[in-house]
Design a protein around this motif. Sequence first.
Motif, mmCIF file in Angstrom:
data_model
loop_
_atom_site.group_PDB
_atom_site.id
_atom_site.type_symbol
_atom_site.label_atom_id
_atom_site.label_comp_id
_atom_site.label_asym_id
_atom_site.label_seq_id
_atom_site.Cartn_x
_atom_site.Cartn_y
_atom_site.Cartn_z
ATOM 1 N N ASN A 55 1.709 3.460 -3.384
ATOM 2 C CA ASN A 55 1.038 4.763 -3.337
ATOM 3 C C ASN A 55 1.994 5.910 -3.641
ATOM 4 O O ASN A 55 1.596 6.913 -4.207
ATOM 5 N N ARG A 56 3.242 5.785 -3.285
ATOM 6 C CA ARG A 56 4.181 6.883 -3.485
ATOM 7 C C ARG A 56 4.493 7.122 -4.951
ATOM 8 O O ARG A 56 5.007 8.153 -5.318
ATOM 9 N N ILE B 214 0.838 -1.204 0.000
ATOM 10 C CA ILE B 214 0.000 0.000 0.000
ATOM 11 C C ILE B 214 0.872 1.254 0.000
ATOM 12 O O ILE B 214 0.726 2.129 -0.859
ATOM 13 N N ILE B 215 1.790 1.362 0.922
ATOM 14 C CA ILE B 215 2.654 2.546 1.009
ATOM 15 C C ILE B 215 3.649 2.564 -0.145
ATOM 16 O O ILE B 215 3.886 3.596 -0.766
ATOM 17 N N LYS C 100 -1.575 12.280 -7.229
ATOM 18 C CA LYS C 100 -2.395 12.589 -6.040
ATOM 19 C C LYS C 100 -3.869 12.202 -6.206
ATOM 20 O O LYS C 100 -4.557 11.998 -5.233
ATOM 21 N N LEU D 137 2.072 6.922 -7.400
ATOM 22 C CA LEU D 137 0.860 7.360 -8.084
ATOM 23 C C LEU D 137 0.668 8.862 -7.964
ATOM 24 O O LEU D 137 1.154 9.490 -7.026
ATOM 25 N N TYR E 46 -5.104 9.462 -7.285
ATOM 26 C CA TYR E 46 -5.336 8.024 -7.185
ATOM 27 C C TYR E 46 -4.758 7.488 -5.890
ATOM 28 O O TYR E 46 -3.872 8.077 -5.290
ATOM 29 N N THR E 47 -5.264 6.355 -5.460
ATOM 30 C CA THR E 47 -4.752 5.699 -4.264
ATOM 31 C C THR E 47 -4.847 4.191 -4.445
ATOM 32 O O THR E 47 -5.681 3.690 -5.196
ATOM 33 N N VAL E 48 -3.992 3.469 -3.759
ATOM 34 C CA VAL E 48 -4.002 2.012 -3.786
ATOM 35 C C VAL E 48 -4.897 1.542 -2.653
ATOM 36 O O VAL E 48 -4.761 1.989 -1.520
ATOM 37 N N ASP F 243 -13.613 0.797 1.734
ATOM 38 C CA ASP F 243 -12.981 1.082 0.438
ATOM 39 C C ASP F 243 -13.994 1.135 -0.709
ATOM 40 O O ASP F 243 -13.607 1.377 -1.845
ATOM 41 N N TYR G 64 -14.254 3.973 -3.525
ATOM 42 C CA TYR G 64 -13.317 4.077 -4.627
ATOM 43 C C TYR G 64 -13.746 3.280 -5.862
ATOM 44 O O TYR G 64 -13.087 3.345 -6.875
#
Length: 70
Positions: free
Chosen positions: A42-43, A38-39, A47, A45, A49-51, A64, A67
């Motif tokens: 995410n770094r 996840i972290i 801003k 992608l 979007y998110t995992v 979740d 989303y």
Amino acid sequence: MSGVDNQNSEWTFGQVFSAIAWVPILVEIFVIVRKGPIIGLNRRLSKGYTVVSTSASGSPPEEDRQYLKL
């Protein structure tokens, strides 16, 4: 310049470049393994979007669901 035979220990530009090209990929794999998917993902992608994780059944957890595309 490459050697005459295959017994020398000098690397050509192409060999050095191909070895260096793997460095960013190995760093990304290391970050994902160390910090978790996840972290680590995410770094990379943008801003907007998110995992998010999903359960084994394919249905995401209740928190979740915002989303999901409908």
